[in-house]
Design an enzyme around this catalytic site. Structure first.
Site, short mmCIF file in Angstrom:
data_model
loop_
_atom_site.label_atom_id
_atom_site.label_comp_id
_atom_site.label_asym_id
_atom_site.label_seq_id
_atom_site.Cartn_x
_atom_site.Cartn_y
_atom_site.Cartn_z
N TRP A 179 0.82 -1.20 0.00
CA TRP A 179 0.00 0.00 0.00
C TRP A 179 0.86 1.26 0.00
O TRP A 179 0.38 2.35 -0.33
CB TRP A 179 -0.93 0.01 1.21
CG TRP A 179 -0.22 0.25 2.52
CD1 TRP A 179 0.70 -0.55 3.11
CD2 TRP A 179 -0.38 1.38 3.37
NE1 TRP A 179 1.13 0.00 4.29
CE2 TRP A 179 0.48 1.18 4.48
CE3 TRP A 179 -1.15 2.54 3.32
CZ2 TRP A 179 0.59 2.10 5.52
CZ3 TRP A 179 -1.05 3.44 4.37
CH2 TRP A 179 -0.20 3.22 5.45
N ASP A 180 2.14 1.12 0.35
CA ASP A 180 3.07 2.26 0.37
C ASP A 180 3.03 3.02 -0.96
O ASP A 180 3.13 4.24 -0.99
CB ASP A 180 4.53 1.81 0.54
CG ASP A 180 4.74 0.78 1.62
OD1 ASP A 180 3.76 0.22 2.12
OD2 ASP A 180 5.91 0.54 1.94
N GLU A 197 0.35 -2.06 12.29
CA GLU A 197 0.39 -3.52 12.31
C GLU A 197 0.59 -4.10 13.70
O GLU A 197 0.74 -5.31 13.86
CB GLU A 197 1.47 -4.01 11.34
CG GLU A 197 1.11 -3.71 9.90
CD GLU A 197 2.32 -3.67 8.99
OE1 GLU A 197 3.39 -4.14 9.40
OE2 GLU A 197 2.20 -3.14 7.87
N LYS A 219 2.72 0.91 16.11
CA LYS A 219 3.94 0.70 15.32
C LYS A 219 4.21 1.90 14.42
O LYS A 219 5.34 2.35 14.28
CB LYS A 219 3.78 -0.56 14.47
CG LYS A 219 4.99 -0.85 13.56
CD LYS A 219 4.77 -2.08 12.70
CE LYS A 219 5.98 -2.37 11.82
NZ LYS A 219 5.75 -3.51 10.91
N GLN A 220 3.15 2.38 13.76
CA GLN A 220 3.31 3.46 12.80
C GLN A 220 2.03 4.29 12.78
O GLN A 220 0.97 3.82 13.17
CB GLN A 220 3.59 2.90 11.41
CG GLN A 220 2.45 2.08 10.83
CD GLN A 220 2.91 1.16 9.72
OE1 GLN A 220 3.63 0.20 9.96
NE2 GLN A 220 2.50 1.45 8.52
#
Length: 791
Positions: free
Chosen positions: A361-362, A488, A592-593
């Site tokens: 998806w980046d 995630e 995580k992000q």
């Protein structure tokens, strides 16, 4: 990890002035050249020593079985891994019968320079052999941005001090020995000598090899031609064997004399074309390259990049490292997508084999927004690749019992390649990311032909998935349960806010698109009832909110989870996924992000219309102490919202982290390839962060503010057939239209119109003053208590 300053800080180059074998693999990634179709890692010309040999063709992969302790229905059966194709970079050198090997003899000097304006990698070195012969070697390498199949090297040897007999061996080499990959041994076995030779050719100065992959059945052809100049009695001969074709050139050089070889290399692959057709294809590409010659390729490369930089450059005053880093980032983002042409843009581009060469998806959420405003043609091609994989995505959705298309979490050719379904299959937000890229591209370019031919179907099939995945509760509220958002460390959760907001946008955009294109709606079988159902789902979408804390929840119930014990977590226990079970991570408040923080950037209109700027600030302050940034995708997103909420020093620190991710190897894995999305995030942090740029439908708005450490930020973007330059200082900003019809935009909410002869100058208001949010212990920007960059 690169622990010292390996590269000089210069505005338009990345210069390495000494050869450090301990970080050779990292430098190979940094110095990689690509055009999105062909990728050459920055290996030394002679092939050895090396960290990770790498020559890649976008889409060429091998398949291997995926490992499962316990099989389950719907698990993907095969994985896909990028392979190292036939290497055309290799030019070996012998000096008076001694191999030119920098591990032996004495290396007097060694320098490599990546020139971001000319698009070449230059190398100069001086070496004395163990027998005492000294030579000076110069090489220049390029992967052509104008001739998609072509890469080239000019290699020159000069005798220094004494007469030397030199031999140059220019090779095409297949099935090179590679370091064993980590993880599944079955994957390692599949990648060992994956190419089976079908044809080898050597005649005069021409070489060619044709191979076929053992399992995926892809045919790869690579050919080379050479122009050699040297003293009289320079001789050459060519030969072809198993997995190698070679041109050997021999000469005797007096001091000051040189032997020069210009090597043109053509690449091609296909899953359907015959062996003769592939041989003809690369021979034709060589002929075209030979017509222009080495100098023609150089000139075309510079012209192409001149055009890019005049449309895309970002100028930074006050921080030379960030200035270099953002140009490095833009160069590699361009390389990743410039000539991909209906192929994926992998997470590592074509700079290494990290993530098995997969696209995630980046691409749509980080890389394509940059290209949309700097090289929009590449965006249309990347989305056409997604369009071409719709059949696989529809099959996957049907397998999951869903309508529409379920695009893969990770893939090379289209099928799902993730063996871990909580972070793979359940991450349906990849669908919304693809829709978002379609929406942004059409809004920014006005390309209605693309929308009609490609975009409508992508929007329709992704909308169908959301409508079938979600459900209305007894109160009519629409929910998306059991999904994984960008974070995630929180998997298979109900009503992930980012996913729900992005799906909401996707559903509305699909309904609007079929209204604009009724003929396409009929072709796809969309009736008024279906589009009305999309609008109803979007309008009633549940967005979790904790009224007591007055913050949005990352997903339903997230704020009631136990907080992670950050105080009890040692610095060497990050990233957490390598030291703690996912079971523990999934049930704690640890991020995580950027997830909800990313939603405030991508779907900012919801937060601004339904709430206010203070709500965004409260959300940001809540999630900052929970976010450990165990992903390279996080810092740039946090930079954008930190800047929006007035935390300019914090935004600056996060910008530096994103910018230096690979130049300083902050994640300790640059050896596997560059972090293309984080590089794109450098642009995002500067332009969307300090520039405050947002799309407002088919309008642009800006809210610029600079941190104290930056004196000036200027950038150029393409929008609706125009080039707009934004030049931001400490207290004022100038909006100048470089070409195109007048453009109406907003500056901190104020509407204004700029024309080519009528730039607008506006004051930059001071940032709101709010308490600076804290980060988890040991996880300040840059990886420290207070952060490696301060602030």
């Amino acid at each position: 990890m690169i622990t010292d300053r390996s590269y000089g800080v210069e505005p338009w180059t990345v210069r390495e002035t000494a050869l450090d074998l301990d970080v050779l693999a990292q430098s190979e990634s940094v110095f990689a050249l690509s055009n999105g179709h062909v990728g050459w890692r920055g290996n030394l010309d002679e092939g050895e020593p090396h960290g990770l040999p790498g020559s890649y063709l976008n889409g060429v992969h091998e398949v291997h079985p995926l490992p499962y302790a316990e099989a389950g229905y719907g698990y993907p059966e095969s994985g896909q891994t990028v392979i190292n194709v036939t290497n055309g970079k290799v030019i070996r050198l012998l000096v008076d019968d001694e191999p030119f090997d920098l591990r032996y003899g004495r290396l007097v000097a060694h320098e490599r320079v990546l020139d971001l304006r000319r698009g070449v990698l230059e190398r100069t070195c001086e070496w004395t052999s163990p027998a005492g012969s000294t030579v000076r070697v110069r090489s220049t390498r390029l992967v052509s941005l104008t001739q998609r199949a072509v890469a080239a090297v000019a290699y020159e040897v000069e005798a220094v001090g004494s007469r030397s007999r030199v031999v140059i061996q220019s090779e095409l080499v297949a099935n090179e020995s590679l370091p064993d990959p980590d993880g599944d041994p079955r994957a390692a076995k599949a990648l060992k000598s994956p190419l089976e030779q079908e044809d080898g050719f050597a005649s005069g100065n021409r070489l060619r090899l044709v191979h076929r992959t053992r399992r995926s059945g892809l045919r790869v052809a690579v050919a080379a031609d050479h122009v050699v100049t040297g003293p009289e009695r320079t001789t050459s001969r060519s030969e072809s064997g198993i997995d190698v074709a070679r041109l050997t050139v021999t000469s005797v050089l007096e001091p000051g004399q040189t032997l020069r070889m210009e090597k043109l290399v053509a690449h091609g692959w296909s899953g359907t074309r015959s062996l003769p057709a592939m041989a003809d294809q690369v021979d034709a590409a060589l002929a075209a390259a030979g017509h222009d010659g080495w100098q023609g390729l150089l000139d075309d490369q510079r012209t192409c990049l001149d055009d890019f930089w005049v449309r895309a450059d970002v100028e930074v005053e006050g921080d030379e490292e960030i200035q270099q880093a953002v140009r490095f980032a833009l160069f590699h983002v361009l390389q990743a997508g410039a000539r991909a042409e209906q192929r994926a843009i992998p997470a590592k581009g074509l700079t290494g084999s990290g993530y098995d060469g997969h696209a995630f998806w980046d691409t749509e959420m980080f890389v394509l927004p940059v290209l949309t405003h700097t090289a929009p043609a590449a965006v249309a091609e990347a989305l056409r690749w997604r369009y071409n994989t719709l059949d696989e995505a529809r099959e996957r959705a049907a397998q999951l019992g869903l309508a529409g298309a379920a695009f893969p979490w990770r893939t090379i050719a289209g099928p799902e390649g993730s063996a871990y379904w909580p972070a793979g299959t359940a991450a349906f937000h990849v669908n919304a990311g693809i829709a978002d890229a379609v929406i942004r591209y059409v809004q920014a370019t006005g390309d209605t032909a693309f929308e009609r031919e490609t975009g409508v179907e992508l929007l329709v099939e992704t909308a169908r998935l959301w409508r079938s995945l979600g459900h209305h509760d007894t109160h009519g509220v629409f929910h998306l349960d059991g999904v994984t958002g960008p974070d995630e460390y929180s998997a298979v959760a109900d009503d992930n806010t980012y996913t729900n907001l992005m799906a909401r946008q996707n559903l509305r955009a699909a309904a609007d698109a079929v209204e604009r294109h009724p003929d396409q709606a009929r072709r796809l079988g969309v009736d008024e009832e279906e589009s009305a159902a999309w609008r109803d789902a979007a309008d009633s979408m549940h967005i979790p909110y904790n009224a007591e804390l007055r913050v949005h929840e990352q997903h339903a119930g997230f704020t009631r989870y136990q907080r992670w014990d950050f105080e009890g977590t040692r610095p060497d226990q990050y990233p957490l996924l390598l030291h703690f079970p996912y079971f523990d991570l999934y049930r704690k408040q640890v991020v995580k992000q950027a997830d909800l923080v990313l939603a405030m950037y991508t779907c900012g209109d919801y937060f601004e219309q339904e709430h206010d700027e203070e709500q965004i600030a409260r959300n940001f302050a809540y999630y900052e102490p929970l976010t450990v940034r165990d992903s390279s995708l996080s810092a740039c997103c946090q930079a954008v919202i930190a800047a929006q909420t007035g935390h300019l020093d914090l935004a600056y620190a996060y910008t530096a982290e994103a910018a230096l991710m690979d130049l300083q190897d902050l994640e300790h894995n640059t050896r596997d390839g560059l972090h293309i999305a984080s590089l794109a995030g450098t642009w995002m942090a500067l332009v969307a962060g300090f520039g405050g740029m947002r799309h407002d439908g088919d309008r642009l708005r800006f809210a610029p503010r600079l941190p104290e450490r930056l004196r000036r930020l200027a950038f150029t973007i393409q929008f609706r057939g125009r080039r707009l330059r934004v030049d931001i200082g400490a207290d004022k900003v100038t909006y100048a239209l470089l070409d195109g019809p007048p453009l109406t935009l907003r500056h901190h909410g104020e509407p204004l119109t700029v024309g080519t002869d009528d730039p607008a100058v506006r004051a930059v208001p001071p940032a709101p003053r709010r308490p600076t949010p804290q980060q988890p212990v040991h996880r300040g920007p840059g990886g420290g208590e207070g952060g490696a960059f301060g602030g």
